[in-house]
Each structure stands twice: as C-alpha cells, then as structure tokens.
Enzyme design. Structure first.
Site, PDB file in Angstrom:
ATOM      1  N   CYS A 114      -1.079   5.870  30.427  1.00  0.00           N
ATOM      2  CA  CYS A 114      -0.817   5.079  31.641  1.00  0.00           C
ATOM      3  C   CYS A 114       0.263   4.023  31.427  1.00  0.00           C
ATOM      4  O   CYS A 114       0.872   3.551  32.388  1.00  0.00           O
ATOM      5  CB  CYS A 114      -2.099   4.431  32.139  1.00  0.00           C
ATOM      6  SG  CYS A 114      -3.355   5.630  32.600  1.00  0.00           S
ATOM      7  N   HIS A 250       0.374  -1.166  37.257  1.00  0.00           N
ATOM      8  CA  HIS A 250      -0.254   0.159  37.150  1.00  0.00           C
ATOM      9  C   HIS A 250      -1.432   0.180  38.114  1.00  0.00           C
ATOM     10  O   HIS A 250      -2.189  -0.792  38.193  1.00  0.00           O
ATOM     11  CB  HIS A 250      -0.716   0.386  35.711  1.00  0.00           C
ATOM     12  CG  HIS A 250      -1.548   1.616  35.548  1.00  0.00           C
ATOM     13  ND1 HIS A 250      -1.179   2.833  36.076  1.00  0.00           N
ATOM     14  CD2 HIS A 250      -2.750   1.822  34.924  1.00  0.00           C
ATOM     15  CE1 HIS A 250      -2.105   3.733  35.785  1.00  0.00           C
ATOM     16  NE2 HIS A 250      -3.067   3.141  35.090  1.00  0.00           N
ATOM     17  N   ASN A 280      -5.376   6.768  40.561  1.00  0.00           N
ATOM     18  CA  ASN A 280      -4.683   6.475  39.302  1.00  0.00           C
ATOM     19  C   ASN A 280      -3.838   7.699  38.922  1.00  0.00           C
ATOM     20  O   ASN A 280      -4.383   8.749  38.578  1.00  0.00           O
ATOM     21  CB  ASN A 280      -5.732   6.172  38.224  1.00  0.00           C
ATOM     22  CG  ASN A 280      -5.110   5.774  36.896  1.00  0.00           C
ATOM     23  OD1 ASN A 280      -3.915   5.974  36.671  1.00  0.00           O
ATOM     24  ND2 ASN A 280      -5.912   5.226  36.011  1.00  0.00           N
TER      25      ASN A 280
END
Ligand code: UT7
Length: 323
Positions: A114, A250, A280
């Site tokens: 990520c 993020h 996500n």
C-alpha cells in the site's frame, strides 16, 4: 537553480463493475452498516474476468498522457507500484510499456504494497533530480480482488481494484518551498511486522495465496506512523501541517484518515477522501485520489499536498509536493 520533478498530467481508470456493500452481505456474514462504520467504505470496483492489473494501468496511463498532452514516446521511464502484477515476471511496467506502444526508455515495478506509490514517487524524483531522466510515468495499479479469501469477512469487504497515473517532468525551480513539484520525501520499512499483513502465497507455496491481516494491529501502527512520516517530510523543508492545502492519504479506512488529519491539525475539508467509492486499492489509492481530487476541483495548481501511506512489510512513507 534546482531541478524539480513537476506534475504534468494525472489520470485514472476504474473497472466498470461496481460492488456495493449490500452485494457482499449475500457472500459473507456482514452488514452494510458494519462496513460503513468500521471502514467508511460503501462500494468498490472489481476488474472483469480476464482484466489484469496491466490492463488497468494502461488505461490510467493513457488518461494521464492525454491530460499532459504527451505521447508515450515522450516518456523516458515507467515505474509501476503494484503487488498484483499479472505474472510473477515480467513486470507489470514492461507490459504497460508494451501496451502503450512505447519501445524507448525503461520500465520496472516497485513493490511496497500500500506504500508502493509513495515509494514509486520517491524513486521517480531521485531519477529526475539526479538528471538521469526527464519524464517519468508513475502508475499505481492493483487487482486486489484476486487476493481475497471470500470466506474471510474481516478482509474481503475492504479491498477494490483500480489504477491511477501521474506524469512527472524535470523543471527548474529556485530551490524554495514555493517551487512546483516534489519538495520532500520520507520512506521507512520494518520487517519485524511482516506477519501483520501479508499474502500467504508465492514461490514458497506454489500458489497465488490470499491476503491475511491483523486489522487492529495495522490500524494502531497506521495511526501512529502516518502522522509521524507526514510531519517528518514537512519538517525536512521547514513546513508544518498548517502549510498544507490537501492531505491526499492512502485510502484504507476513514477512521485512520481522520485520526491522521487530527494529529496533523489539518481539518477534514482539506483531506481528499475517496475510500467510500473505491475501498482500499493498495498502491493505486493515492494516484486515484489525486486524479479524482483534481477532477472534483479540490486540488488546484500551486496547492501544497502531502501524500502518506502504510501497508504490508510494514512499509510506510510520505511525499510533499506542490501541484
Ligand atoms: O492498506 C493497508 C493498511 N491496512 C489498513 O490500514 C487496515 C487497518 N485496519 C482497519 O482498517 C480495521 O482494523 C478494520 C476495518 C480491518 C477492522 O475494524 P476494527 O474496528 O479494528 O474491528 P475488529 O477487527 O476489532 O473487529 C470487531 C468485530 C469483531 O467481532 P468481535 O470479536 O468483537 O465479536 C469481528 O469479528 O467485528 C467483527 N467483524 C465483522 N463484522 C461484520 C470483522 N469483520 C467483519 C465484517 N462484518 N466484515
């Protein structure tokens, strides 16, 4: 004069299929209410059967090239942040290079899960300021739906697919924080935390594997480390949260996004939030948020942005850039 890596174009691509929380209620023991309140996610996109990470990356890259008014042949390097490359090798980056019809330059993947896009921006910036290249296409592209264990309600409701792309080009600045482009970077990893978030497949198992996560522990690290790295990159150039026009975080969990903004003393109306629509998307989440934030009219030329991310490794970091 100081060489800066300046944003010339941005674009994104989301697969057509939108999956609302209600659809996941039919798959696992979950509710729209739980997903919304615990994560902020309302829907996500899933790639179609046969649609790969490089397919998504090509579409996002084409959008960014069109936005910049450039051709693929104008680009010197492609860096793709991904943990879901189509194959173990070659890289998704070379597949995207080929898909764009680009035969010049070089292309490679960056794998920091990520945090991948923050790592990719840091790498692109280093290539540009050291004078090795002039224009870099930086892409975050993922198909995390392929890594889900559809029996694990604690993870399968959280992730989605998508891609975003940014074009950075060398430009001369005067060396102050008024310059456009990347102004500071800060990246970290700590492999002691490898078991908190990983995929249980690879060459050691001969399978692709499924994503496994200790959500609560990752949450705890995220809240602590994201504000820390954002403060650190701003401090490198003598700035604080008060100087920031937009946090572009993020997009993993609205509660992490809010807690980080609070620690940075940045109000939520100065934070680009897309988690409700995308879930996500790992390394794709920041370039998606940059592209959507620009399209919404939130991010404007001259704005000071901080991007920050954390993921498997653990790996985390932040980038300060003036749009
Ligand atoms: O992008 C990489 C970085 N990743 C992250 O930043 C993710 C970080 N973690 C998180 O975002 C959150 O920890 C989660 C959203 C994953 C989970 O939220 P939480 O508030 O930490 O919930 P929890 O894991 O403590 O679970 C609370 C309860 C549990 O039940 P009990 O043990 O309290 O009875 C879970 O079994 O919620 C249950 N639960 C669910 N219930 C309904 C877990 N998943 C679900 C679900 N639907 N999908």
């Amino acid at each position: 004069m100081t060489t800066r890596a300046v944003v010339k174009g941005v674009g994104h691509y989301l697969p057509e299929r939108v999956v609302p929380n209600s659809e996941l209620e039919t798959l696992v023991d979950t509710t729209d209410e739980w997903i919304k309140t615990r994560s902020g996610i309302e829907r996500r996109h899933y790639a179609a059967e046969g649609q790969t990470t490089s397919d998504l990356g090509i579409r996002a890259a084409q959008a960014a090239l069109a936005d910049a008014g450039l051709l693929a042949s104008d680009i010197d390097a492609i860096i793709v942040a991904t943990s879901t490359a189509d194959l173990t090798f070659p890289s998704a980056a070379t597949m995207i290079q080929n898909g764009l019809g680009m035969t010049n330059g070089f292309a490679f993947d960056v794998q920091a899960v990520c945090a991948g896009f923050v790592y990719a921006l840091t790498t692109a910036n280093a290539l540009i300021v050291s004078g090795q290249v002039n224009r870099v296409l930086v892409i975050g592209a993922e198909t995390f739906s392929r890594l889900m264990d559809w029996k694990d309600r604690s993870t399968c409701v959280l992730f989605g697919d998508g891609a975003g792309a940014l074009i950075l080009a060398a430009e001369q600045g005067d060396g102050t924080t008024a310059d456009r482009g990347i102004l500071a970077t800060d990246i970290h990893s700590d492999g002691r935390f490898r078991d908190l978030l990983y995929v249980d497949g690879g060459t050691s198992t001969g399978t692709t594997g499924h994503l496994r996560m200790e959500g609560k522990e990752v949450f705890r690290h995220a809240v602590e480390k994201l504000a820390e790295t954002a403060h650190a990159s701003l401090a490198k150039i003598g700035l604080t949260g008060g100087d920031v026009d937009w946090i572009v975080p993020h997009q993993a969990n609205i509660r992490i996004i809010e807690a980080t903004a609070k620690r940075m003393q940045v109000p939520m109306d100065h934070v680009v939030v897309t988690v409700q629509d995308h879930g996500n998307t790992s390394a794709a989440s920041i370039p998606l948020a940059l592209s959507v934030g620009r399209a919404r009219g939130q991010i404007k030329p001259g704005d000071l942005l901080v991007t920050e991310a954390i993921g498997g490794g653990l790996a985390w970091g932040s980038v300060v850039l003036r749009w």
